[in-house]
Design an enzyme around this catalytic site. Structure first.
Site, PDB file in Angstrom:
ATOM      1  N   LYS A 259     -33.753 -19.693 142.980  1.00  0.00           N
ATOM      2  CA  LYS A 259     -33.044 -20.385 143.734  1.00  0.00           C
ATOM      3  C   LYS A 259     -32.032 -20.583 143.077  1.00  0.00           C
ATOM      4  O   LYS A 259     -31.922 -22.141 142.214  1.00  0.00           O
ATOM      5  CB  LYS A 259     -33.071 -21.197 145.005  1.00  0.00           C
TER       6      LYS A 259
ATOM      7  N   GLU B 197     -48.721 -18.440 148.441  1.00  0.00           N
ATOM      8  CA  GLU B 197     -48.678 -19.737 149.800  1.00  0.00           C
ATOM      9  C   GLU B 197     -47.991 -19.570 151.532  1.00  0.00           C
ATOM     10  O   GLU B 197     -47.884 -18.322 151.613  1.00  0.00           O
ATOM     11  CB  GLU B 197     -47.322 -19.837 149.196  1.00  0.00           C
TER      12      GLU B 197
HETATM   13  N1  PSU Z   1     -38.264 -20.928 147.624  1.00  0.00           N
HETATM   14  C1  PSU Z   1     -38.209 -20.389 149.179  1.00  0.00           C
HETATM   15  N2  PSU Z   1     -38.600 -20.290 150.148  1.00  0.00           N
HETATM   16  C2  PSU Z   1     -39.730 -21.301 149.567  1.00  0.00           C
HETATM   17  C3  PSU Z   1     -39.912 -22.264 148.929  1.00  0.00           C
HETATM   18  C4  PSU Z   1     -39.753 -21.472 147.508  1.00  0.00           C
HETATM   19  O1  PSU Z   1     -37.672 -19.493 149.059  1.00  0.00           O
HETATM   20  O2  PSU Z   1     -40.608 -21.004 151.033  1.00  0.00           O
HETATM   21  C5  PSU Z   1     -40.878 -23.949 148.950  1.00  0.00           C
HETATM   22  C6  PSU Z   1     -42.347 -22.870 148.162  1.00  0.00           C
HETATM   23  O3  PSU Z   1     -43.656 -23.160 148.877  1.00  0.00           O
HETATM   24  C7  PSU Z   1     -41.993 -24.305 147.636  1.00  0.00           C
HETATM   25  C8  PSU Z   1     -41.835 -25.105 147.837  1.00  0.00           C
HETATM   26  O4  PSU Z   1     -43.489 -23.560 146.874  1.00  0.00           O
HETATM   27  O5  PSU Z   1     -40.731 -24.704 148.250  1.00  0.00           O
HETATM   28  C9  PSU Z   1     -41.254 -26.109 146.366  1.00  0.00           C
HETATM   29  O6  PSU Z   1     -40.432 -27.622 147.604  1.00  0.00           O
HETATM   30  P1  PSU Z   1     -39.885 -28.986 146.931  1.00  0.00           P
HETATM   31  O7  PSU Z   1     -38.830 -28.750 145.956  1.00  0.00           O
HETATM   32  O8  PSU Z   1     -39.817 -29.685 148.006  1.00  0.00           O
HETATM   33  O9  PSU Z   1     -40.859 -29.077 145.599  1.00  0.00           O
END
Ligand code: PSU
Ligand code: MN
Length: 307
Positions: free
Chosen positions: A159, A25
């Site tokens: 996380k 990603e």
């Molecule tokens: N967790 C991380 N680093 C990140 C992300 C998640 O440790 O960069 C990013 C990933 O791209 C994940 C996104 O798909 O955050 C999720 O965001 P949201 O919670 O807004 O859906």
């Protein structure tokens, strides 16, 4: 209708040769890590995948096209750009139509990977059900994507800034296999264990690939979440990271941080509160996930060739 996909020369060659490809990603680069560690890590992760005999395909959106495979200069530009959109399922098509530049989250990367015929994807952590979701309704679109798109995603769990029990419940409801690799517990990103048992456990890439292929045979549409614990020497134990998580969460609440900004805000604050240690852990776990994803991509190709 042809798809708006541009393959890099490296990916075009891998497709022609039948070399397994591992998707990566780009939101982790634009919104997940600070410059220059974001670009350095992206390049190290790609190198790790090549060293394990697979080909890395970092995915992003630019000039009305889904780029599958970025060059080093693309990575450098993306890693320093300031106003890149964070794309999930909801905004992928709009960004392609407008011609803006966008970084793909887990959800959007899964969609692009599937369109490009890539079945294995390595990342750091997935989005999940946020704490307080009972009032905020903040549930990452990553979870429903796992229920719909047939890509095996290797992450270090989710996380602990999230509500992990609710995240596991949601995945179970949507029929997503959550597979802890080599241990019984669901890992919690910076820590090897969340204290919660994972629904499934597998101990080899071959087992994960076999389950992936069986889902396809059964016509089940979604993917699999492989939760690979951070290497133990790089982990931040749960009781050490917890106070920093609590502090970052209450700051986010006080500041009224919402929607797409929540995850990037929390990651940045925890980086500051741990004096950079969270980033070192993050880098170690992404590299480890890249290795496991490479092995899974080989196994999928090998087992498919035998059927
Ligand atoms: N967790 C991380 N680093 C990140 C992300 C998640 O440790 O960069 C990013 C990933 O791209 C994940 C996104 O798909 O955050 C999720 O965001 P949201 O919670 O807004 O859906
Ligand atoms: Mn969200």
């Amino acid at each position: 209708m042809t798809l708006p996909i541009t393959f890099s020369p490296e990916i075009a060659a891998a497709r022609a040769n039948g070399t397994p490809i591992v998707a990566l990603e780009s939101t982790i680069i634009t919104h997940g890590m600070p410059f220059p560690q974001n670009v350095e890590t992206a390049m190290r992760v790609e190198a790790e995948i090549r060293a394990h005999g697979a080909t890395p395909a970092t995915i992003a959106v630019m000039d009305h096209r889904i780029l599958v495979g970025l060059t080093e200069s693309d990575l450098m530009a993306l890693g320093q750009a300031s106003s890149v959109a964070k794309l999930s399922r909801a905004d992928l098509a709009a960004c392609l139509a407008s011609g803006d530049t966008g970084a793909t989250t887990v959800a959007a990367t899964m969609i692009c990977a599937r369109l490009a015929g890539i079945e294995t994807f390595a990342t750091g952590g997935i989005g999940g059900v946020h704490r307080g979701a009972d009032t905020s309704f903040d549930i990452s679109a990553d979870l429903s994507e796992l229920a719909e798109t047939a890509v095996t995603v290797v992450a270090a769990g989710a996380k602990a800034i999230l509500d992990l029990p609710k995240t596991l419940e949601y995945l179970e409801t949507r029929g997503v296999p959550v597979i802890a690799f080599g241990q019984d517990d669901f890992p919690a990103f910076w820590s090897c264990s969340s204290g919660l048992r994972a629904p499934l456990r597998m101990d080899s890439a071959a087992q994960i690939a076999a389950a992936h292929l069986m889902r396809t045979r059964l016509g089940l549409p979604g993917g699999q979440l492989v939760a690979n614990p951070i290497p133990v020497e790089a982990e931040i134990p749960r009781d050490e990271i917890t106070p920093h998580i609590e502090a970052a969460l209450s700051e986010a609440k006080a500041k009224g941080i919402a929607a797409k900004s929540v995850t990037p805000f929390l990651l940045q604050r925890i980086y500051e509160l741990t004096a950079g240690r969270s980033l070192l852990a993050n880098i170690a776990l992404v590299l480890s996930n890249a290795r496991l994803a490479s092995a899974i991509s080989h196994e999928i190709a090998l087992q498919r060739s035998k059927t």
